[in-house]
Write an enzyme that holds these catalytic residues in place. Structure first.
Site, PDB file in Angstrom:
ATOM      1  N   ARG A 155      10.641  -8.654  10.799  1.00  0.00           N
ATOM      2  CA  ARG A 155      10.266  -9.617   9.802  1.00  0.00           C
ATOM      3  C   ARG A 155      11.328  -8.951   8.556  1.00  0.00           C
ATOM      4  O   ARG A 155      10.708  -9.114   7.609  1.00  0.00           O
ATOM      5  CB  ARG A 155       8.945  -9.197   9.410  1.00  0.00           C
ATOM      6  N   SER A 233       1.706 -16.585   7.605  1.00  0.00           N
ATOM      7  CA  SER A 233       1.077 -15.292   8.035  1.00  0.00           C
ATOM      8  C   SER A 233       1.099 -14.530   6.404  1.00  0.00           C
ATOM      9  O   SER A 233       2.450 -14.396   6.285  1.00  0.00           O
ATOM     10  CB  SER A 233       1.880 -14.386   9.205  1.00  0.00           C
ATOM     11  N   GLU A 326       3.411 -10.014   3.805  1.00  0.00           N
ATOM     12  CA  GLU A 326       4.833 -10.474   4.222  1.00  0.00           C
ATOM     13  C   GLU A 326       5.262 -11.555   3.128  1.00  0.00           C
ATOM     14  O   GLU A 326       6.515 -11.673   2.861  1.00  0.00           O
ATOM     15  CB  GLU A 326       4.517 -11.172   5.405  1.00  0.00           C
TER      16      GLU A 326
END
Length: 334
Positions: A155, A233, A326
């Site tokens: 990520r 997310s 995130e």
């Protein structure tokens, strides 16, 4: 007249921008960003708006909307498809084009919102990236990185770690030719396709199944579906030390992650007492995916922040693990 940034984000949230510039070419993008930098103004570079949460107060500076277009492909039987794509192209449109053209490798990345320029920043599909062309705001120069120089990991990337320094101008991809997709790595997708993990299936079928799975989780944008009024997310899956992982309940998911052990943020959220659909106000968890915080139509950014803090604090109290967003936060803190 000021522009409401809620019109440019998938959360449908964000207050006014002092100035909005829509950059439709690479040079316009460079000029807009470097112009703001030279004037000492705050500059926010905004792509598809799918991974950002902007304050209700908006952004007191120049917002540069990346809207550059262009896809160029060099095809050879030996090397496959060498594709050069402008940062403002819509990611899923590119995936659909690749599948239809017989360029294998992008099919499992179907349905992901946002622009091509965000892909190397968030490390979406680093395995198909060949080069990334950027504008280096610190040095005032164009700089191109080979994939090995991008420091891709879970990520993240060098572009995310050095947030704000590089503006992605173009991304080059290298894809093999063929109607079959690449070997299926995800058990859920393999089951949906009726194949074993590691086997291959026609790329068109893979794309259809991926889109169906993502729609079932509210992860494909749909203006009529508030479960998709989100940034996907919201929290990353935590990477733990062996000691932290050992302290989790035995049934908690554990996956190798370099020198650490990754667990599931969704599992932690659910088992800390936050089920799908949690929340009674205008911001709730998705009814289909507990990692997504959603705007039910009347939420403010402050509502989403309040819910995110409640979930983060609840997980920390229950498991001693602090979830990390995130989502890119602009003018707000969690």
């Amino acid at each position: 007249m000021t522009e409401q940034l809620s019109r440019h984000t998938t959360f449908h949230l964000g207050g006014p921008a002092r100035r909005l510039i829509v950059a439709t070419t690479e040079q316009q993008l460079i000029d807009a960003v470097s112009g703001g930098d030279s004037r000492g103004e705050p500059v926010l570079v905004l792509g598809g708006g799918s991974n950002v949460l902007i304050a209700d107060e908006g952004f007191d500076g120049t917002v540069v909307k990346v809207a550059s277009r262009g896809v160029r492909a060099d095809i050879s039987d030996c090397a496959g498809a060498d594709i050069s794509v402008a940062a403002g192209e819509t990611w899923d449109d590119l995936v659909a084009h690749a599948v239809a053209s017989g360029w294998s490798g992008m099919e499992t990345l179907s349905g992901i919102p946002g622009s091509v320029g965000a892909v190397p920043i968030q490390n979406v599909g680093a395995y198909v990236i060949q080069r990334v062309r950027t504008w280096d705001r610190r040095d005032g120069a164009v700089r191109t990185f080979a994939a090995a120089e991008c420091d891709f990991s879970y990520r993240t990337s060098r572009f995310k770690r050095e947030a704000g320094r590089y503006v992605v101008l173009r991304v080059d991809f290298q894809l093999p030719l063929g109607d079959l997709g690449q070997p299926i790595r995800y058990p859920e997708l393999a089951r949906a396709l009726g194949v074993e993990a590691g086997q291959r299936a026609p790329a068109t079928q893979v794309r259809e199944k991926v889109l169906a799975i993502r729609r079932g989780k509210g992860m494909v944008l749909d203006e009529s579906d508030h479960d998709t009024w989100s940034a996907g997310s919201f929290f990353t899956n935590p990477v733990l030390t062996p000691e932290q992982a050992a302290a989790l309940p035995a049934e908690a998911p554990r996956f190798p992650a370099g020198e650490g052990i990754k667990t599931s943020a969704a599992w932690l959220i659910q088992h800390a007492g936050f089920p799908a659909g949690y929340g009674s106000g205008p911001a709730t968890l998705s009814t289909r995916h507990v990692l997504a915080l959603t705007n039910r139509g009347q939420a403010t950014t402050a509502d989403v922040v309040s819910l995110a803090r409640e979930i983060r604090d609840g997980v920390r109290e229950r498991f001693g693990i602090t979830l990390v967003p995130e989502v890119n936060l602009v003018g707000v803190g969690i």
